[in-house]
Scaffold this motif. Structure first.
Motif, PDB file in Angstrom:
ATOM      1  N   VAL A 271      -5.894  26.777  -9.776  1.00  0.00           N
ATOM      2  CA  VAL A 271      -4.397  26.308  -9.586  1.00  0.00           C
ATOM      3  C   VAL A 271      -4.130  25.084  -9.598  1.00  0.00           C
ATOM      4  CG1 VAL A 271      -3.421  28.639  -8.792  1.00  0.00           C
ATOM      5  CG2 VAL A 271      -4.815  26.928  -7.120  1.00  0.00           C
ATOM      6  N   LEU A 272      -4.969  24.104  -9.201  1.00  0.00           N
ATOM      7  CA  LEU A 272      -4.910  22.817  -9.296  1.00  0.00           C
ATOM      8  C   LEU A 272      -5.938  22.069  -9.989  1.00  0.00           C
ATOM      9  CD1 LEU A 272      -3.436  21.882  -5.711  1.00  0.00           C
ATOM     10  CD2 LEU A 272      -1.968  22.039  -7.681  1.00  0.00           C
ATOM     11  N   ARG A 273      -5.611  21.204 -10.791  1.00  0.00           N
ATOM     12  CA  ARG A 273      -6.689  20.571 -11.732  1.00  0.00           C
ATOM     13  C   ARG A 273      -6.315  19.215 -11.739  1.00  0.00           C
ATOM     14  NH1 ARG A 273      -7.508  23.784 -17.355  1.00  0.00           N
ATOM     15  NH2 ARG A 273      -5.426  24.883 -16.691  1.00  0.00           N
ATOM     16  N   ASP A 274      -7.134  18.226 -11.033  1.00  0.00           N
ATOM     17  CA  ASP A 274      -7.224  16.938 -11.231  1.00  0.00           C
ATOM     18  C   ASP A 274      -5.862  16.404 -10.965  1.00  0.00           C
ATOM     19  OD1 ASP A 274      -8.456  14.551 -11.568  1.00  0.00           O
ATOM     20  OD2 ASP A 274      -8.184  14.306 -13.980  1.00  0.00           O
ATOM     21  N   ILE A 275      -5.183  16.554  -9.929  1.00  0.00           N
ATOM     22  CA  ILE A 275      -3.945  16.025  -9.404  1.00  0.00           C
ATOM     23  C   ILE A 275      -4.290  14.710  -8.511  1.00  0.00           C
ATOM     24  CG2 ILE A 275      -1.922  16.327  -7.984  1.00  0.00           C
ATOM     25  CD1 ILE A 275      -2.225  18.628 -10.191  1.00  0.00           C
ATOM     26  N   SER A 276      -3.554  13.937  -9.453  1.00  0.00           N
ATOM     27  CA  SER A 276      -3.504  12.214  -8.716  1.00  0.00           C
ATOM     28  C   SER A 276      -2.497  11.648  -8.847  1.00  0.00           C
ATOM     29  CB  SER A 276      -4.832  11.394  -9.371  1.00  0.00           C
ATOM     30  OG  SER A 276      -5.923  11.823  -9.221  1.00  0.00           O
ATOM     31  N   PHE A 277      -1.853  11.184  -7.593  1.00  0.00           N
ATOM     32  CA  PHE A 277      -0.587  10.256  -7.910  1.00  0.00           C
ATOM     33  C   PHE A 277      -0.357   9.801  -6.358  1.00  0.00           C
ATOM     34  CE2 PHE A 277       0.607  14.315  -5.395  1.00  0.00           C
ATOM     35  CZ  PHE A 277       1.349  14.067  -4.690  1.00  0.00           C
ATOM     36  N   SER A 278       0.664   8.805  -6.378  1.00  0.00           N
ATOM     37  CA  SER A 278       0.731   7.922  -5.301  1.00  0.00           C
ATOM     38  C   SER A 278       2.224   7.823  -4.909  1.00  0.00           C
ATOM     39  CB  SER A 278      -0.066   6.664  -5.039  1.00  0.00           C
ATOM     40  OG  SER A 278       0.609   5.776  -6.074  1.00  0.00           O
ATOM     41  N   LEU A 279       2.658   7.533  -3.820  1.00  0.00           N
ATOM     42  CA  LEU A 279       3.930   7.495  -3.314  1.00  0.00           C
ATOM     43  C   LEU A 279       4.276   6.311  -2.250  1.00  0.00           C
ATOM     44  CD1 LEU A 279       6.846   9.038  -3.551  1.00  0.00           C
ATOM     45  CD2 LEU A 279       6.107  10.423  -1.411  1.00  0.00           C
ATOM     46  N   GLU A 280       5.207   5.609  -2.552  1.00  0.00           N
ATOM     47  CA  GLU A 280       5.469   4.419  -1.793  1.00  0.00           C
ATOM     48  C   GLU A 280       6.583   4.852  -0.632  1.00  0.00           C
ATOM     49  OE1 GLU A 280       4.513   1.468  -1.852  1.00  0.00           O
ATOM     50  OE2 GLU A 280       3.246   2.014  -3.649  1.00  0.00           O
ATOM     51  N   LYS A 281       6.517   4.066   0.256  1.00  0.00           N
ATOM     52  CA  LYS A 281       7.140   4.391   1.413  1.00  0.00           C
ATOM     53  C   LYS A 281       8.740   4.537   1.405  1.00  0.00           C
ATOM     54  CE  LYS A 281       7.794   2.631   6.169  1.00  0.00           C
ATOM     55  NZ  LYS A 281       8.108   4.265   7.115  1.00  0.00           N
ATOM     56  N   GLY A 282       9.419   5.435   1.657  1.00  0.00           N
ATOM     57  CA  GLY A 282      10.763   5.490   1.621  1.00  0.00           C
ATOM     58  C   GLY A 282      11.453   6.061   0.339  1.00  0.00           C
ATOM     59  N   GLN A 283      10.358   6.407  -0.592  1.00  0.00           N
ATOM     60  CA  GLN A 283      10.811   7.046  -2.019  1.00  0.00           C
ATOM     61  C   GLN A 283      10.654   8.602  -1.896  1.00  0.00           C
ATOM     62  OE1 GLN A 283       8.821   4.922  -5.147  1.00  0.00           O
ATOM     63  NE2 GLN A 283      10.570   3.376  -4.756  1.00  0.00           N
ATOM     64  N   VAL A 284      11.427   9.094  -2.978  1.00  0.00           N
ATOM     65  CA  VAL A 284      11.507  10.152  -3.066  1.00  0.00           C
ATOM     66  C   VAL A 284      10.816  10.996  -4.494  1.00  0.00           C
ATOM     67  CG1 VAL A 284      13.036  12.380  -3.311  1.00  0.00           C
ATOM     68  CG2 VAL A 284      13.776  10.466  -1.944  1.00  0.00           C
TER      69      VAL A 284
ATOM     70  N   MET B 143       0.840  -1.235   0.099  1.00  0.00           N
ATOM     71  CA  MET B 143      -0.032   0.118   0.074  1.00  0.00           C
ATOM     72  C   MET B 143       0.710   1.238   0.065  1.00  0.00           C
ATOM     73  SD  MET B 143      -2.766   1.217   2.803  1.00  0.00           S
ATOM     74  CE  MET B 143      -1.584   0.879   4.117  1.00  0.00           C
ATOM     75  N   PRO B 144       0.502   2.340  -1.055  1.00  0.00           N
ATOM     76  CA  PRO B 144       1.398   3.542  -0.862  1.00  0.00           C
ATOM     77  C   PRO B 144       1.136   4.140   0.560  1.00  0.00           C
ATOM     78  CG  PRO B 144      -0.147   3.581  -2.793  1.00  0.00           C
ATOM     79  CD  PRO B 144      -0.690   2.280  -1.830  1.00  0.00           C
ATOM     80  N   ILE B 145       2.374   4.918   0.864  1.00  0.00           N
ATOM     81  CA  ILE B 145       2.167   5.611   1.824  1.00  0.00           C
ATOM     82  C   ILE B 145       1.449   7.032   1.696  1.00  0.00           C
ATOM     83  CG2 ILE B 145       4.469   6.992   1.607  1.00  0.00           C
ATOM     84  CD1 ILE B 145       4.818   6.953   4.707  1.00  0.00           C
ATOM     85  N   LEU B 146       1.463   7.541   0.700  1.00  0.00           N
ATOM     86  CA  LEU B 146       0.715   8.706   0.315  1.00  0.00           C
ATOM     87  C   LEU B 146      -0.187   8.574  -0.889  1.00  0.00           C
ATOM     88  CD1 LEU B 146       0.093  11.766   0.405  1.00  0.00           C
ATOM     89  CD2 LEU B 146       2.098  12.171  -0.704  1.00  0.00           C
ATOM     90  N   GLU B 147      -1.277   8.811  -0.797  1.00  0.00           N
ATOM     91  CA  GLU B 147      -2.373   8.857  -2.157  1.00  0.00           C
ATOM     92  C   GLU B 147      -2.883  10.155  -2.494  1.00  0.00           C
ATOM     93  OE1 GLU B 147      -4.371   4.652  -2.548  1.00  0.00           O
ATOM     94  OE2 GLU B 147      -3.658   4.972  -0.367  1.00  0.00           O
ATOM     95  N   VAL B 148      -2.860  10.814  -3.453  1.00  0.00           N
ATOM     96  CA  VAL B 148      -3.578  11.962  -3.906  1.00  0.00           C
ATOM     97  C   VAL B 148      -4.556  11.557  -4.714  1.00  0.00           C
ATOM     98  CG1 VAL B 148      -3.509  14.233  -4.442  1.00  0.00           C
ATOM     99  CG2 VAL B 148      -1.814  13.310  -2.623  1.00  0.00           C
ATOM    100  N   GLU B 149      -5.962  11.961  -4.558  1.00  0.00           N
ATOM    101  CA  GLU B 149      -7.066  11.535  -5.844  1.00  0.00           C
ATOM    102  C   GLU B 149      -7.749  12.920  -6.031  1.00  0.00           C
ATOM    103  OE1 GLU B 149      -9.269   8.568  -4.566  1.00  0.00           O
ATOM    104  OE2 GLU B 149      -7.580   6.986  -4.351  1.00  0.00           O
ATOM    105  N   GLN B 150      -7.624  13.125  -7.439  1.00  0.00           N
ATOM    106  CA  GLN B 150      -8.470  14.236  -7.884  1.00  0.00           C
ATOM    107  C   GLN B 150      -8.529  15.515  -7.224  1.00  0.00           C
ATOM    108  OE1 GLN B 150     -11.781  11.861  -8.565  1.00  0.00           O
ATOM    109  NE2 GLN B 150     -10.999  10.926 -10.710  1.00  0.00           N
ATOM    110  N   LEU B 151      -7.379  16.139  -6.908  1.00  0.00           N
ATOM    111  CA  LEU B 151      -7.314  17.108  -6.042  1.00  0.00           C
ATOM    112  C   LEU B 151      -7.702  18.434  -7.072  1.00  0.00           C
ATOM    113  CD1 LEU B 151      -6.823  17.075  -2.918  1.00  0.00           C
ATOM    114  CD2 LEU B 151      -4.380  17.854  -3.607  1.00  0.00           C
ATOM    115  N   HIS B 152      -8.581  19.531  -6.704  1.00  0.00           N
ATOM    116  CA  HIS B 152      -8.776  20.588  -7.232  1.00  0.00           C
ATOM    117  C   HIS B 152      -8.649  21.709  -6.265  1.00  0.00           C
ATOM    118  CE1 HIS B 152     -10.454  19.444 -11.229  1.00  0.00           C
ATOM    119  NE2 HIS B 152     -10.599  18.169 -10.558  1.00  0.00           N
ATOM    120  N   LYS B 153      -7.907  22.692  -6.733  1.00  0.00           N
ATOM    121  CA  LYS B 153      -7.997  24.024  -5.851  1.00  0.00           C
ATOM    122  C   LYS B 153      -8.247  25.408  -6.756  1.00  0.00           C
ATOM    123  CE  LYS B 153      -7.056  26.686  -2.523  1.00  0.00           C
ATOM    124  NZ  LYS B 153      -8.259  26.688  -1.301  1.00  0.00           N
ATOM    125  N   SER B 154      -9.174  26.291  -6.355  1.00  0.00           N
ATOM    126  CA  SER B 154      -8.910  27.415  -7.120  1.00  0.00           C
ATOM    127  C   SER B 154      -8.777  28.402  -6.054  1.00  0.00           C
ATOM    128  CB  SER B 154     -10.341  27.687  -7.957  1.00  0.00           C
ATOM    129  OG  SER B 154     -10.604  26.390  -8.687  1.00  0.00           O
TER     130      SER B 154
END
Lengths: 261, 228
Positions: free
Chosen positions: A18-31, A1-12
């Protein structure tokens, strides 16, 4: 399981997205490195992760726990946000050290205040404070600041200040340490010492999200790179791929501009 | 000349008593206005618009009108208009009324200085505290407050020194402070009348006291020079 998951972030901000549909994930110990030109939304994304901005839509999960969901007001309560924040650490471009405290006091302050929440705080205060101090000394030594611990920020160089700020963030043992252009406010000859510290942390498998304009550094230190433009993720992947064989025209143009400088 | 040296102890005793009242008003005003000013400052910065508008209006009125009028209104309004002389007629009543007027007046001036001080601390300090899991009050007391104090000491020093001299305005409601005491020898008091020199002597009291304050405030300012 990823340590960080970001799904469909929007910000105005007002009318500006300023942010449109931001999605990504990050595994533990990664940069993860976030690259892109100024105004592309990298810093806003980092600030959303640290609850300094509230996204208009989307979900942020750490270790599978939903820290923020725009659809769920219960996840936005101030009292809980304070605790959730501690999953993340943030190192600012302009350090934001507390000027009235020495380097060591800067590192100890938040931990001492948090210790008040412990049940046995009153009984073991001296013991707890001693442990916090020992840890602060340890961290500052690790940052190469053993002789500078009792100096005030104005007595330190920019590079030293930023290393104190990194120690201050590490003192709370965050799951994910975020950097917002950590070397942009530094003289060129001082960036090296800060980048070295970040590199050491990467070697110790610290999970990190780094917003940076140091392309060579990003390529070298990251496991994953995201290129952002105009509030969107244009391209993401391994550094070899994004830097070596960018698939998108916008990425290529951005990287060429950097190589020309 | 002989007469002068005979009168001197009498005059000094009287001036000392008056100056004690001056000092009392000075310290009571500071004691009340320091915290009240902070409350007013937070009120004027409130995100609740009706509150901040109301507080700003109050500050504008108080700063826009003479302290002397405020003194007269506070002292006479309850008795003459409301038919309810809450202050009584004695010296203690006058002192209470003067204290109220001074505290409110100075709190409004202080609030503006506080507000400037709070707003001059960079937002990054607040954000750094938030990111480190501090509560809002922890950030205020452990991070912002001292930086704010450092920044407001010079303008506050000005206000404090002005206050020393402003206490003489309480003379208008016959508070028996040092000007009142000095002036009494013009009309006649303790068997001395038509003497103006006691009034000149009052100036020396103000000058000496302000001299001491200036030194103390400069020392405080220097003490906070250890950080920037």
């Amino acid at each position: 399981m990823p340590i960080l998951e970001v799904e469909q972030l929007h910000k105005s901000f007002g009318q500006t997205e300023v942010l449109r549909d931001i999605s990504f994930s990050l595994e533990k110990g990664q940069v993860l490195s976030l690259i892109g030109s100024s105004g592309s939304g990298k810093t806003t994304l980092l600030r959303c992760l640290n609850f300094l901005e509230q996204p208009d839509a989307g979900v942020i999960r750490v270790n599978g726990e939903t820290l923020f969901s725009a659809a769920d007001p219960a996840s936005q309560r101030m009292s809980e946000i304070r605790k959730k924040r501690l999953h993340f650490g943030l190192v600012f471009q302009s350090f934001n050290l507390f000027p009235q405290y020495t380097a060591k006091e800067n590192v100890m302050l938040a931990k001492r205040l948090l210790a008040r929440d412990q049940a046995d705080y009153k009984a073991r205060k001296r013991e707890i404070f001693a442990a916090i101090e020992a840890e602060a000394i340890d961290l500052l030594t690790q940052m190469g600041l053993k002789d500078r611990m009792d100096n005030y920020p104005h007595q330190l160089s920019g590079g030293q200040c930023q290393r104190v700020a990194i120690a201050r963030a590490l003192a709370l043992a965050p799951d994910i340490l975020c950097f917002d252009e950590p070397t942009s406010a530094l003289d060129p000859e001082l960036t090296g010492e800060v980048l070295k510290v970040i590199r050491d942390l990467a070697n110790q498998n610290m999970t990190m999200v780094i917003v940076t304009h140091e392309m060579a550094f990003a390529r070298d230190v990251s496991n994953h790179v995201i290129f952002m433009d105009d509030g969107q993720i244009v391209e993401q992947g391994m550094p070899e791929q994004v830097f070596g064989y960018p698939a998108e025209e916008r990425t290529r143009r951005f990287l060429t501009r950097f190589r020309d400088q | 000349m002989e007469l002068f040296f005979e009168q001197l102890p009498i005059v000094f005793r009287s001036l000392n008593t008056g100056f004690l009242q001056t000092l009392k008003l000075f310290f009571v005003t500071l004691l009340g206005a320091f915290p009240l000013g902070l409350v007013i400052a937070f009120g004027s910065m409130s995100r609740f618009k009706p509150l901040s508008a109301l507080v700003r209006l109050l500050v504008a009125v108080i700063r826009g009108t003479p302290l002397m009028i405020q003194l007269l209104i506070v002292y006479f309004f309850p008795g003459l208009v409301l038919d309810n002389p809450i202050w009584g007629s004695g010296e203690s009543g006058r002192f209470l009324a003067a204290s109220m007027a001074f505290i409110l007046n100075y709190a409004c001036y202080f609030s503006e200085i506080y507000r400037g001080g709070i707003q001059s601390v960079p937002e990054g300090q607040n954000e750094a505290g938030l990111v480190l899991g501090m509560t809002k009050s922890q950030i205020f007391f452990k991070v912002t407050l001292l930086q704010m104090i450092k920044r407001i000491i010079p303008p506050m020093s000005n206000e404090v020194i002005t206050l020393v001299k402003d206490t003489s305005l309480a003379r208008i409601i016959a508070l028996q402070e040092i000007i009142w005491a000095g002036q009494s020898f013009m009309k006649g008091s303790h068997g001395i009348s038509g003497a103006i020199w006691p009034l000149f002597f009052t100036a020396i009291y103000y000058l000496l006291f302000n001299g001491i304050l200036t030194v103390l405030l400069a020392r405080l300012e220097k003490k906070l020079n250890y950080f920037r």
